[in-house]
Design an enzyme around this catalytic site. Structure first.
Site, PDB file in Angstrom:
ATOM      1  CG  HIS A   1      52.535 -25.009  31.676  1.00  0.00           C
ATOM      2  ND1 HIS A   1      53.214 -24.244  32.586  1.00  0.00           N
ATOM      3  CD2 HIS A   1      52.902 -24.469  30.358  1.00  0.00           C
ATOM      4  CE1 HIS A   1      53.713 -23.210  31.909  1.00  0.00           C
ATOM      5  NE2 HIS A   1      53.383 -23.533  30.610  1.00  0.00           N
TER       6      HIS A   1
ATOM      7  CG  HIS B   1      53.956 -25.990  26.055  1.00  0.00           C
ATOM      8  ND1 HIS B   1      53.241 -25.065  25.581  1.00  0.00           N
ATOM      9  CD2 HIS B   1      54.773 -25.579  26.914  1.00  0.00           C
ATOM     10  CE1 HIS B   1      53.518 -24.048  26.064  1.00  0.00           C
ATOM     11  NE2 HIS B   1      54.436 -24.397  27.069  1.00  0.00           N
TER      12      HIS B   1
HETATM   13  P1  AMP Z   1      54.608 -21.016  29.131  1.00  0.00           P
HETATM   14  O1  AMP Z   1      55.512 -19.889  28.164  1.00  0.00           O
HETATM   15  O2  AMP Z   1      55.474 -22.349  28.838  1.00  0.00           O
HETATM   16  O3  AMP Z   1      54.642 -20.526  30.498  1.00  0.00           O
HETATM   17  O4  AMP Z   1      53.272 -21.180  28.264  1.00  0.00           O
HETATM   18  C1  AMP Z   1      52.040 -20.866  28.772  1.00  0.00           C
HETATM   19  C2  AMP Z   1      51.080 -21.226  28.094  1.00  0.00           C
HETATM   20  O5  AMP Z   1      49.906 -20.934  28.595  1.00  0.00           O
HETATM   21  C3  AMP Z   1      51.135 -20.207  26.552  1.00  0.00           C
HETATM   22  O6  AMP Z   1      51.045 -20.997  25.465  1.00  0.00           O
HETATM   23  C4  AMP Z   1      49.644 -19.607  26.862  1.00  0.00           C
HETATM   24  O7  AMP Z   1      49.031 -19.558  25.594  1.00  0.00           O
HETATM   25  C5  AMP Z   1      48.816 -20.579  27.658  1.00  0.00           C
HETATM   26  N1  AMP Z   1      47.981 -19.973  28.402  1.00  0.00           N
HETATM   27  C6  AMP Z   1      47.890 -18.891  29.279  1.00  0.00           C
HETATM   28  N2  AMP Z   1      46.454 -18.708  29.913  1.00  0.00           N
HETATM   29  C7  AMP Z   1      45.817 -19.722  29.544  1.00  0.00           C
HETATM   30  C8  AMP Z   1      44.475 -20.022  29.634  1.00  0.00           C
HETATM   31  N3  AMP Z   1      43.597 -19.436  30.722  1.00  0.00           N
HETATM   32  N4  AMP Z   1      43.839 -21.129  29.218  1.00  0.00           N
HETATM   33  C9  AMP Z   1      44.787 -21.953  28.287  1.00  0.00           C
HETATM   34  N5  AMP Z   1      46.074 -21.706  28.179  1.00  0.00           N
HETATM   35  C10 AMP Z   1      46.490 -20.348  28.487  1.00  0.00           C
END
Ligand code: AMP
Ligand code: ZN
Length: 142
Positions: free
Chosen positions: A101, A103
């Protein structure tokens, strides 16, 4: 291609809710559930890939295309002054959700945040020879 226990695959399959802001046949984008800033948005390939190296080049291009478009749209939506656009690629880089993903984190003048330069550990002190060797290794495999 999805993985049963993956939270982002569940969003793609509409099994858990999300604030989806963009969707096409290959890519979906939704608001981060725990935003670092107003408008914090995640852009993902619909298929499950854990890290960037697993993503086919064409899919990566589609993901980047959506990141590029949404970067402007998101900033406009929240009246931001800039944004950090980045991937945490792999656990060592802080990736928590093992589904690739990107950001988009809107930034605001004086928001007390940090630039991307702040994400790594102590800066290495590299000699010219070491830099040449690293550049060569990257160049030879590009
Ligand atoms: P990363 O550390 O790059 O893996 O970031 C994961 C991101 O996913 C974090 O910013 C979380 O807040 C976000 N996240 C986790 N679960 C969900 C969800 N169900 N819907 C939207 N964002 C999420
Ligand atoms: Zn997944």
């Amino acid at each position: 291609m999805s993985q049963d226990d993956c939270i982002f695959c569940k969003i793609v399959a509409d099994e858990i809710p999300s604030r989806t802001v963009f969707e096409d046949d290959e890519v979906i984008a939704f608001l981060d559930a725990n935003p670092l800033a107003e408008g914090h948005t995640l852009v993902i390939p619909k298929d499950h890939y854990e890290t960037l190296d697993e993503v086919p080049e064409e899919t990566a291009a589609r993901v980047f295309g959506v990141l590029h478009k949404l970067n402007t749209v998101v900033q406009d939506a929240v009246d931001a002054d800039g944004a950090n656009v980045a991937f945490n690629d792999g656990e060592a880089a802080g990736q928590e959700v093992p589904h690739v993903h990107g950001h988009v984190i809107p930034r605001f003048d004086g928001d007390d945040g940090h630039p991307i330069h702040a994400v790594a550990g102590e800066r290495p002190n590299l000699s010219d020879e070491e830099l040449d060797k690293i550049a060569g290794a990257i160049h030879d495999n590009s």
